[in-house]
Design an enzyme around this catalytic site. Structure first.
Site, mmCIF file in Angstrom:
data_model
loop_
_atom_site.group_PDB
_atom_site.id
_atom_site.type_symbol
_atom_site.label_atom_id
_atom_site.label_comp_id
_atom_site.label_asym_id
_atom_site.label_seq_id
_atom_site.Cartn_x
_atom_site.Cartn_y
_atom_site.Cartn_z
ATOM 1 N N ASP A 21 0.805 -1.299 -0.076
ATOM 2 C CA ASP A 21 0.156 0.073 0.047
ATOM 3 C C ASP A 21 0.704 1.233 0.129
ATOM 4 O O ASP A 21 1.896 1.389 0.857
ATOM 5 C CB ASP A 21 -0.928 0.107 1.335
ATOM 6 C CG ASP A 21 -2.420 0.211 0.919
ATOM 7 O OD1 ASP A 21 -2.600 1.238 0.276
ATOM 8 O OD2 ASP A 21 -3.399 -0.716 1.417
ATOM 9 N N ASP A 26 -2.971 4.448 -2.550
ATOM 10 C CA ASP A 26 -4.358 5.142 -1.627
ATOM 11 C C ASP A 26 -4.698 6.446 -2.037
ATOM 12 O O ASP A 26 -3.757 7.419 -2.382
ATOM 13 C CB ASP A 26 -3.980 4.932 -0.152
ATOM 14 C CG ASP A 26 -5.102 5.433 0.676
ATOM 15 O OD1 ASP A 26 -6.254 4.901 0.824
ATOM 16 O OD2 ASP A 26 -5.040 6.580 1.362
ATOM 17 N N GLU A 44 -6.432 3.898 -6.187
ATOM 18 C CA GLU A 44 -7.511 4.008 -5.617
ATOM 19 C C GLU A 44 -7.999 5.380 -5.860
ATOM 20 O O GLU A 44 -7.216 6.324 -5.610
ATOM 21 C CB GLU A 44 -7.676 3.917 -4.145
ATOM 22 C CG GLU A 44 -9.063 4.292 -3.522
ATOM 23 C CD GLU A 44 -9.130 4.323 -2.030
ATOM 24 O OE1 GLU A 44 -10.054 3.770 -1.241
ATOM 25 O OE2 GLU A 44 -8.232 4.864 -1.486
ATOM 26 N N HIS A 61 -11.204 -3.666 2.419
ATOM 27 C CA HIS A 61 -11.291 -3.087 3.725
ATOM 28 C C HIS A 61 -11.950 -2.026 4.105
ATOM 29 O O HIS A 61 -12.224 -1.712 5.438
ATOM 30 C CB HIS A 61 -9.830 -2.877 4.203
ATOM 31 C CG HIS A 61 -9.028 -1.690 3.497
ATOM 32 N ND1 HIS A 61 -8.874 -1.651 2.237
ATOM 33 C CD2 HIS A 61 -8.865 -0.578 3.985
ATOM 34 C CE1 HIS A 61 -8.291 -0.606 1.852
ATOM 35 N NE2 HIS A 61 -8.221 0.445 2.843
ATOM 36 N N ASP A 62 -12.652 -1.258 3.271
ATOM 37 C CA ASP A 62 -13.352 -0.258 3.331
ATOM 38 C C ASP A 62 -14.857 -0.514 3.228
ATOM 39 O O ASP A 62 -15.592 0.648 3.136
ATOM 40 C CB ASP A 62 -12.844 1.115 2.364
ATOM 41 C CG ASP A 62 -11.624 1.664 3.080
ATOM 42 O OD1 ASP A 62 -11.105 1.502 4.298
ATOM 43 O OD2 ASP A 62 -10.988 2.202 2.278
#
Length: 554
Positions: free
Chosen positions: A100, A198, A252, A321-322
């Site tokens: 990440d 991210d 993302e 995860h979100d």
């Protein structure tokens, strides 16, 4: 459809949220040795790539997305030696590891921010600072409240598009970009295979930071998403870092449409693929606490648009995860948990793009029955509820309990359920977040023993995709777009060896559904189904609750 073969198009990605995956030392928090201990499970699923959520040094205000040292491992997760052991173990299994990358913001504990608040060595310009008692603009944090926070030591306010402990970096500063690229190359030299980036399209903000539209749930998003230099900065990043390596990159991207996404992921674009959110908003109203009913034609239309109109390669995901658990969100986490879990897996593996499987998805894990705000850890959920209370919109958590149960990011973060022992085999200590009470039934050990489990079906799907290039590189055509219960589509691949076609038919309803399809008259062998096979008569398909069928077409 882009038919140029690359490893990351043919790969299956397994996402690991290390805090919740496996705890090797009994402190209640998952760690790197726990990940190493469970690599056989990931390998047996057929995954080619592991996406590891942040394990860097961090105060853990946002579970690692608030990084205080990009080149160190957070002590709860282990050491750099543990990380290097993990990388070696992953590569020994012929899998790859992507990390990440969180560079829109840093923790306020980062050395850069500490120097910035002291106006030391030119670091003041690393972040967005504003003098004055009032916020510079009306931008909101994605976690609720103002995007501006007063810092006592600096005597100024700084910008944070997320939690107040996550200060936004000013990417217009060349020194910021140079430091970021240097850090990225440091990790690439260590042997990683790419990055998941991210909120990467938020790195460029417009000059003057103008007010946003207050009618937007996230006020200011029209200014800070896909900002004026976002494309240029990402192109520079690629050129200076991962373009020199055989990597996979996925960004993302918040508030991105197909046209803008194509700029990022086309053949000339700076990333291989991206995560968009359009299909994740299909059940969301104007605000986080105002959900909407979703219907299948809307979901089909959104995902089909991305299938056919994107100039580039798709990433395929239904959760991470979100996001909430998929059987609870898009299917049935009760009577038909198993059948509907397999149906959603069929969708994921038969669309065009690289499929991403989030830990626990492969055994059909479900949302948690949250009963109080105190049970939650998720800054977004807590912030949204507290903001609504402060605004007088609600008086108590109970008024929005069902919404939080459906939406909270913590649904995906409850510990991985390995077996039916205490704490689901995740830890011998007290878990950092509650274990879902259904763990005695829903766990890996039970799925391993059951030849008809969701887990076994995922393994079969991986094999089916590996064996059928049409499911990787074939064109997509949506059939019966307005049907309320069925999602049907054709995949077609033409090569020098001829044309391969498959028909995918999915019943998203808990009742038997009948449809007539011209393609069904050409249906040959079943490629995969989550029921026993059923005959087709004169092109008429009768599908049972949450039934999925994939046919070869003659």
């Amino acid at each position: 459809m882009d038919q140029e073969r690359t490893w990351w198009k043919e790969a299956v990605v397994y996402q690991i949220y290390p805090r919740s995956f496996d705890d090797s030392d009994g402190d209640g928090v998952g760690d790197l040795q726990g990940v190493i201990d469970r690599l056989d499970h990931v390998e047996s699923l057929g995954a080619d790539v592991i996406w590891l959520n942040p394990v860097y040094e961090s105060p853990q205000a946002d579970n690692g997305y608030d990084i205080s040292d990009y080149r160190a491992i957070h002590e709860e997760y282990g050491t750099m030696d543990d990380w290097e052991e993990l990388l070696a173990e992953v590569h020994d299994r012929d899998m790859r590891l992507i990390m990440d990358l969180v560079v829109n913001h840093t923790s306020t504990d980062h050395e850069w921010f500490r120097k910035s608040r002291r106006d030391e060595d030119g670091y003041r310009e690393y972040y967005y600072w504003h003098e004055g008692e009032e916020a510079l603009n009306n931008w909101k944090s994605g976690f609720g409240g103002s995007a501006w926070e007063h810092d006592e030591e600096a005597g100024m306010q700084y910008l944070h598009l997320f939690d107040k402990t996550q200060a936004d970096l000013d990417w217009d500063n060349t020194d910021v970009r140079e430091d970021v690229y240097d850090m990225m190359n440091w990790w690439l030299e260590k042997g990683i295979d790419g990055f998941r980036m991210d909120v990467i399209n938020l790195v460029s903000k417009p000059e003057g930071l103008p007010d946003g539209d207050p009618a937007q749930d996230w006020t200011g998003i029209e200014h800070f998403a896909n900002g004026p230099n976002a494309q240029a900065y990402l192109e520079e990043m690629a050129e200076r870092t991962y373009d020199e390596y055989d990597t996979m990159t996925v960004g993302e991207c918040v508030d991105v449409d197909v046209e803008t996404a194509s700029d990022y992921v086309s053949e000339e674009g700076p990333m291989d693929m991206l995560f968009h959110f359009e299909h994740m908003f299909v059940d969301m109203g104007d605000r986080w606490l105002s959900p909407a009913e979703w219907d299948l034609p809307d979901l089909k239309a959104i995902m089909s648009h991305w299938q056919t109109e994107l100039d580039g390669w798709n990433s395929l995901y239904l959760t991470n995860h979100d996001q909430p658990r998929i059987v609870s969100r898009f299917a049935d986490d009760g009577e038909y948990r198993r059948k509907s879990g397999k149906l959603l897996a069929t969708l994921l593996f038969t669309l065009s793009g690289t499929p991403y499987v989030y830990q626990g998805q492969e055994i059909g894990m479900t949302n948690y029955p949250w009963s109080s705000l105190d049970e939650l850890d998720d800054l977004q959920s807590i912030g949204k509820v507290e903001e609504a209370m402060e605004a007088g919109e609600i008086d108590a958590f109970e008024e929005v309990q069902e919404i939080v149960r459906a939406r909270s990011r913590d649904n995906a973060r409850t510990p991985m359920q390995w077996d039916d022992s205490e704490h689901a085999g995740f830890t011998e200590g007290d878990p950092w977040l509650a274990v879902n009470p259904d763990y005695e039934e829903v766990n890996v050990a039970a799925a391993e023993r059951d030849e008809d489990s969701i887990l076994q079906y995922y393994r079969t799907l991986v094999d089916v995709r590996d064996e059928n290039d049409v499911l990787v590189y074939g064109d997509y055509q949506l059939l019966i777009p307005d049907h309320e219960e069925l999602w049907a589509y054709r995949r077609t691949l033409t090569t020098d060896d001829g044309t391969d076609e498959v028909l995918v038919v999915l019943n998203f309803d808990d009742t038997e559904t009948v449809a007539t399809l011209d393609d069904a008259e050409r249906a040959g062998d079943i490629v995969i189904t989550n029921y026993d096979e059923a005959p087709i008569t004169d092109g008429v398909l009768t599908l049972r609750p949450y039934e999925a069928r994939v046919y070869e077409l003659e």
